[in-house]
Design a protein around this motif. Sequence first.
Motif, PDB file in Angstrom:
ATOM      1  N   LEU A  36      39.067  37.782  41.686  1.00  0.00           N
ATOM      2  CA  LEU A  36      37.974  38.745  41.651  1.00  0.00           C
ATOM      3  C   LEU A  36      36.759  38.011  42.190  1.00  0.00           C
ATOM      4  CD1 LEU A  36      36.709  41.465  40.742  1.00  0.00           C
ATOM      5  CD2 LEU A  36      36.205  40.341  38.575  1.00  0.00           C
ATOM      6  N   THR A  37      36.321  38.377  43.391  1.00  0.00           N
ATOM      7  CA  THR A  37      35.208  37.689  44.030  1.00  0.00           C
ATOM      8  C   THR A  37      33.899  38.042  43.337  1.00  0.00           C
ATOM      9  OG1 THR A  37      34.852  39.465  45.615  1.00  0.00           O
ATOM     10  CG2 THR A  37      36.377  37.718  46.272  1.00  0.00           C
ATOM     11  N   PRO A  38      32.858  37.233  43.529  1.00  0.00           N
ATOM     12  CA  PRO A  38      31.548  37.556  42.960  1.00  0.00           C
ATOM     13  C   PRO A  38      31.004  38.904  43.437  1.00  0.00           C
ATOM     14  CG  PRO A  38      31.585  35.276  43.682  1.00  0.00           C
ATOM     15  CD  PRO A  38      32.876  35.907  44.143  1.00  0.00           C
ATOM     16  N   GLU A  39      31.500  39.397  44.575  1.00  0.00           N
ATOM     17  CA  GLU A  39      31.080  40.702  45.096  1.00  0.00           C
ATOM     18  C   GLU A  39      31.820  41.846  44.407  1.00  0.00           C
ATOM     19  OE1 GLU A  39      32.201  38.250  47.428  1.00  0.00           O
ATOM     20  OE2 GLU A  39      30.138  37.514  47.551  1.00  0.00           O
ATOM     21  N   GLY A  40      32.825  41.535  43.573  1.00  0.00           N
ATOM     22  CA  GLY A  40      33.569  42.553  42.843  1.00  0.00           C
ATOM     23  C   GLY A  40      34.824  43.036  43.544  1.00  0.00           C
ATOM     24  N   GLU A  41      35.270  42.326  44.576  1.00  0.00           N
ATOM     25  CA  GLU A  41      36.466  42.711  45.326  1.00  0.00           C
ATOM     26  C   GLU A  41      37.666  41.926  44.801  1.00  0.00           C
ATOM     27  OE1 GLU A  41      37.664  43.264  50.021  1.00  0.00           O
ATOM     28  OE2 GLU A  41      35.977  41.996  49.483  1.00  0.00           O
ATOM     29  N   VAL A  42      38.811  42.591  44.657  1.00  0.00           N
ATOM     30  CA  VAL A  42      40.045  41.943  44.199  1.00  0.00           C
ATOM     31  C   VAL A  42      40.894  41.635  45.423  1.00  0.00           C
ATOM     32  CG1 VAL A  42      42.104  42.183  42.782  1.00  0.00           C
ATOM     33  CG2 VAL A  42      39.952  43.175  42.012  1.00  0.00           C
ATOM     34  N   LEU A  43      41.219  40.343  45.612  1.00  0.00           N
ATOM     35  CA  LEU A  43      41.947  39.894  46.800  1.00  0.00           C
ATOM     36  C   LEU A  43      43.085  38.962  46.412  1.00  0.00           C
ATOM     37  CD1 LEU A  43      38.874  38.786  48.946  1.00  0.00           C
ATOM     38  CD2 LEU A  43      40.128  40.918  49.183  1.00  0.00           C
ATOM     39  N   LEU A  44      44.051  38.833  47.300  1.00  0.00           N
ATOM     40  CA  LEU A  44      45.096  37.828  47.183  1.00  0.00           C
ATOM     41  C   LEU A  44      44.570  36.566  47.850  1.00  0.00           C
ATOM     42  CD1 LEU A  44      47.976  37.530  46.136  1.00  0.00           C
ATOM     43  CD2 LEU A  44      48.775  38.176  48.379  1.00  0.00           C
ATOM     44  N   ASP A  45      44.606  35.443  47.137  1.00  0.00           N
ATOM     45  CA  ASP A  45      44.044  34.189  47.632  1.00  0.00           C
ATOM     46  C   ASP A  45      45.174  33.221  47.968  1.00  0.00           C
ATOM     47  OD1 ASP A  45      42.487  31.977  48.173  1.00  0.00           O
ATOM     48  OD2 ASP A  45      41.981  31.589  46.090  1.00  0.00           O
ATOM     49  N   PRO A  46      45.609  33.179  49.233  1.00  0.00           N
ATOM     50  CA  PRO A  46      46.727  32.293  49.586  1.00  0.00           C
ATOM     51  C   PRO A  46      46.382  30.806  49.516  1.00  0.00           C
ATOM     52  CG  PRO A  46      45.908  33.425  51.531  1.00  0.00           C
ATOM     53  CD  PRO A  46      45.159  33.975  50.358  1.00  0.00           C
ATOM     54  N   THR A  47      45.104  30.446  49.670  1.00  0.00           N
ATOM     55  CA  THR A  47      44.709  29.042  49.629  1.00  0.00           C
ATOM     56  C   THR A  47      44.532  28.534  48.209  1.00  0.00           C
ATOM     57  OG1 THR A  47      42.349  29.546  49.727  1.00  0.00           O
ATOM     58  CG2 THR A  47      43.494  29.259  51.828  1.00  0.00           C
ATOM     59  N   GLY A  48      44.198  29.435  47.277  1.00  0.00           N
ATOM     60  CA  GLY A  48      43.965  29.027  45.894  1.00  0.00           C
ATOM     61  C   GLY A  48      42.610  28.401  45.676  1.00  0.00           C
ATOM     62  N   LYS A  49      41.713  28.527  46.651  1.00  0.00           N
ATOM     63  CA  LYS A  49      40.416  27.859  46.559  1.00  0.00           C
ATOM     64  C   LYS A  49      39.228  28.813  46.655  1.00  0.00           C
ATOM     65  CE  LYS A  49      42.240  23.638  48.515  1.00  0.00           C
ATOM     66  NZ  LYS A  49      42.128  22.636  49.553  1.00  0.00           N
ATOM     67  N   GLN A  50      39.479  30.109  46.733  1.00  0.00           N
ATOM     68  CA  GLN A  50      38.399  31.064  46.905  1.00  0.00           C
ATOM     69  C   GLN A  50      37.570  31.185  45.625  1.00  0.00           C
ATOM     70  OE1 GLN A  50      39.804  34.710  48.486  1.00  0.00           O
ATOM     71  NE2 GLN A  50      37.769  35.441  49.007  1.00  0.00           N
ATOM     72  N   ASN A  51      36.267  31.384  45.779  1.00  0.00           N
ATOM     73  CA  ASN A  51      35.377  31.538  44.638  1.00  0.00           C
ATOM     74  C   ASN A  51      35.699  32.794  43.862  1.00  0.00           C
ATOM     75  OD1 ASN A  51      33.829  29.284  44.810  1.00  0.00           O
ATOM     76  ND2 ASN A  51      32.107  30.255  45.839  1.00  0.00           N
ATOM     77  N   GLY A  52      35.567  32.724  42.562  1.00  0.00           N
ATOM     78  CA  GLY A  52      35.749  33.894  41.727  1.00  0.00           C
ATOM     79  C   GLY A  52      36.721  33.645  40.595  1.00  0.00           C
ATOM     80  N   ARG A  53      36.872  34.643  39.764  1.00  0.00           N
ATOM     81  CA  ARG A  53      37.780  34.574  38.619  1.00  0.00           C
ATOM     82  C   ARG A  53      39.199  34.812  39.119  1.00  0.00           C
ATOM     83  NH1 ARG A  53      36.919  34.555  33.409  1.00  0.00           N
ATOM     84  NH2 ARG A  53      38.616  35.200  32.057  1.00  0.00           N
ATOM     85  N   GLY A  54      40.133  33.963  38.730  1.00  0.00           N
ATOM     86  CA  GLY A  54      41.484  34.048  39.247  1.00  0.00           C
ATOM     87  C   GLY A  54      42.531  34.310  38.188  1.00  0.00           C
ATOM     88  N   ALA A  55      43.643  34.870  38.628  1.00  0.00           N
ATOM     89  CA  ALA A  55      44.836  35.071  37.803  1.00  0.00           C
ATOM     90  C   ALA A  55      46.031  34.777  38.693  1.00  0.00           C
ATOM     91  CB  ALA A  55      44.887  36.499  37.276  1.00  0.00           C
ATOM     92  N   TYR A  56      47.116  34.346  38.084  1.00  0.00           N
ATOM     93  CA  TYR A  56      48.281  33.924  38.853  1.00  0.00           C
ATOM     94  C   TYR A  56      49.457  34.863  38.635  1.00  0.00           C
ATOM     95  CZ  TYR A  56      45.753  29.654  39.799  1.00  0.00           C
ATOM     96  OH  TYR A  56      44.818  28.762  40.241  1.00  0.00           O
ATOM     97  N   ALA A  82      44.946  51.633  44.704  1.00  0.00           N
ATOM     98  CA  ALA A  82      44.951  51.206  46.103  1.00  0.00           C
ATOM     99  C   ALA A  82      44.997  49.683  46.214  1.00  0.00           C
ATOM    100  CB  ALA A  82      43.731  51.750  46.821  1.00  0.00           C
ATOM    101  N   VAL A  83      44.336  48.988  45.293  1.00  0.00           N
ATOM    102  CA  VAL A  83      44.331  47.521  45.317  1.00  0.00           C
ATOM    103  C   VAL A  83      45.721  46.992  44.978  1.00  0.00           C
ATOM    104  CG1 VAL A  83      43.361  45.459  44.234  1.00  0.00           C
ATOM    105  CG2 VAL A  83      41.876  47.367  44.809  1.00  0.00           C
ATOM    106  N   TYR A  84      46.396  47.612  43.987  1.00  0.00           N
ATOM    107  CA  TYR A  84      47.762  47.197  43.651  1.00  0.00           C
ATOM    108  C   TYR A  84      48.691  47.391  44.848  1.00  0.00           C
ATOM    109  CZ  TYR A  84      46.976  46.570  38.633  1.00  0.00           C
ATOM    110  OH  TYR A  84      46.560  46.114  37.410  1.00  0.00           O
ATOM    111  N   ASP A  85      48.547  48.516  45.536  1.00  0.00           N
ATOM    112  CA  ASP A  85      49.379  48.777  46.710  1.00  0.00           C
ATOM    113  C   ASP A  85      49.126  47.743  47.806  1.00  0.00           C
ATOM    114  OD1 ASP A  85      50.401  50.962  45.386  1.00  0.00           O
ATOM    115  OD2 ASP A  85      49.021  52.386  46.354  1.00  0.00           O
ATOM    116  N   ARG A  86      47.863  47.397  48.016  1.00  0.00           N
ATOM    117  CA  ARG A  86      47.506  46.397  49.026  1.00  0.00           C
ATOM    118  C   ARG A  86      48.063  45.026  48.649  1.00  0.00           C
ATOM    119  NH1 ARG A  86      41.558  46.322  49.420  1.00  0.00           N
ATOM    120  NH2 ARG A  86      41.698  44.676  47.906  1.00  0.00           N
ATOM    121  N   LEU A  87      47.995  44.672  47.347  1.00  0.00           N
ATOM    122  CA  LEU A  87      48.545  43.396  46.890  1.00  0.00           C
ATOM    123  C   LEU A  87      50.056  43.349  47.095  1.00  0.00           C
ATOM    124  CD1 LEU A  87      46.605  42.779  43.565  1.00  0.00           C
ATOM    125  CD2 LEU A  87      46.373  41.505  45.689  1.00  0.00           C
ATOM    126  N   LEU A  88      50.731  44.464  46.823  1.00  0.00           N
ATOM    127  CA  LEU A  88      52.182  44.532  47.010  1.00  0.00           C
ATOM    128  C   LEU A  88      52.547  44.344  48.476  1.00  0.00           C
ATOM    129  CD1 LEU A  88      54.934  45.017  45.679  1.00  0.00           C
ATOM    130  CD2 LEU A  88      54.603  47.440  46.120  1.00  0.00           C
TER     131      LEU A  88
END
Length: 91
Positions: free
Chosen positions: A29-49, A77-83
């Motif tokens: 969850l980025t500081p801007e409020g967007e939920v993304l898949l982080d392939p590098t594992g280094k992006q800023n924000g709150r993370g879950a695995y 829509a975010v779940y679909d994009r993550l899938l």
Amino acid sequence: MQKTKKTPLRKCVGCQEMHDKRELLRVVLTPEGEVLLDPTGKQNGRGAYLCPKAECLQLARKKKALERALKTSIPDAVYDRLLMKMEGIAK
């Protein structure tokens, strides 16, 4: 005598199993409020695995575990994009 490096372990929010950090996918969850898949594992924000399996994402969606871990509501829509991204990485 060589020291052995510890491998960091993280828990999948879907299946609740501990795995090596590099085997799991990080959802952030980025500081801007967007939920993304982080392939590098280094992006800023709150993370879950999550395990890189669609079943774990579906379990996390059903239990709302990803929403609890990121402390935000996640639209369908975010779940679909993550899938779709998970399937793209798995290939």
